[in-house]
Design a protein around this motif. Structure first.
Motif, mmCIF file in Angstrom:
data_model
loop_
_atom_site.group_PDB
_atom_site.id
_atom_site.type_symbol
_atom_site.label_atom_id
_atom_site.label_comp_id
_atom_site.label_asym_id
_atom_site.label_seq_id
_atom_site.Cartn_x
_atom_site.Cartn_y
_atom_site.Cartn_z
ATOM 1 N N LYS A 130 0.853 -1.191 0.000
ATOM 2 C CA LYS A 130 0.000 0.000 0.000
ATOM 3 C C LYS A 130 0.884 1.235 0.000
ATOM 4 O O LYS A 130 1.784 1.357 0.836
ATOM 5 C CB LYS A 130 -0.890 -0.046 1.242
ATOM 6 C CG LYS A 130 -1.882 1.067 1.342
ATOM 7 C CD LYS A 130 -2.943 0.768 2.391
ATOM 8 C CE LYS A 130 -2.431 0.950 3.788
ATOM 9 N NZ LYS A 130 -3.517 0.793 4.805
ATOM 10 N N CYS A 146 -7.250 0.146 2.354
ATOM 11 C CA CYS A 146 -7.308 -0.344 0.978
ATOM 12 C C CYS A 146 -8.461 -1.347 0.887
ATOM 13 O O CYS A 146 -8.547 -2.276 1.689
ATOM 14 C CB CYS A 146 -5.973 -1.007 0.638
ATOM 15 S SG CYS A 146 -5.714 -1.190 -1.109
ATOM 16 N N HIS A 151 -8.082 -5.239 1.000
ATOM 17 C CA HIS A 151 -7.265 -5.757 2.109
ATOM 18 C C HIS A 151 -7.511 -7.253 2.358
ATOM 19 O O HIS A 151 -6.577 -8.025 2.577
ATOM 20 C CB HIS A 151 -7.604 -4.951 3.358
ATOM 21 C CG HIS A 151 -6.733 -5.226 4.534
ATOM 22 N ND1 HIS A 151 -5.523 -4.612 4.730
ATOM 23 C CD2 HIS A 151 -6.902 -6.067 5.589
ATOM 24 C CE1 HIS A 151 -4.973 -5.048 5.852
ATOM 25 N NE2 HIS A 151 -5.787 -5.926 6.391
#
Ligand code: IDP
Ligand code: MG
Length: 161
Positions: free
Chosen positions: A42, A152, A155
């Protein structure tokens, strides 16, 4: 989106990756970033800057006695750098593997240095080499406001939640 509260140890680990001036000049920024994105890490910080001698002397504090240090400074200040902070489980160690050996002649194909460079004096990219080193470097290159805490949405496809 699933819940992103994860109990996985080290999932918040962060590292500093910087595309050096040769990598920027050669328009490799996109390809390098793509590798970290597609791996599943990320992006939490990103900027383009001209690194100062002062920043670099702190960043490379362990190298200032080396014979190549003056050339290293000249190289690193020769143009803009793209600095990034990437986050994820084991990101420091995994990104060192993705970047490859310091000397591109020893870097395996499939690594950034092994795919894009030949000589140690122009090795395209920086990656922190330890979790403690990463924390130190991130604080040097970024201030708190420049680092994003964000969830995110995929995930749960990267980690067991
Ligand atoms: P790293 O970037 O893989 O962590 P370090 O040993 O921390 O490697 O060295 C920092 C940077 O200094 C290298 O990425 C490279 O740009 C430069 N460097 C290291 N060793 C040499 C050398 O022997 N000749 C020229 N430049 C070097
Ligand atoms: Mg290093």
């Amino acid at each position: 989106c699933y819940s992103t509260t994860s109990g996985i140890p080290g999932v918040r680990e962060r590292t500093l990756i910087a595309v050096k001036p040769d990598g920027v000049q050669r328009r490799l920024v996109g390809q390098i970033m793509q590798r970290f994105e597609q791996r599943g890490f990320k992006l939490v910080g990103l900027k383009m800057l001209k690194a100062s001698d002062e920043l670099l002397s702190q960043h490379y504090h362990d190298l200032n006695k080396k014979p190549f240090y003056p050339n290293l400074l000249r190289y690193m200040t020769s143009g803009p750098v793209v600095a990034m902070v990437w986050e994820g489980h084991n990101v420091v160690r995994t990104s060192r593997m993705m970047v490859g050996d310091t000397n591109p002649a020893e870097a395996h194909p499939g690594t950034v240095r092994g795919d894009f460079s030949i000589h140690i004096s122009r090795n395209v990219v920086h990656a922190s080499d330890s979790v403690e080193g990463a924390q130190r470097e991130i604080q040097l290159w970024f201030n708190r406001k420049e680092l994003m805490d964000w969830d995110c949405c995929d995930h749960s496809n990267t980690y067991q939640v």
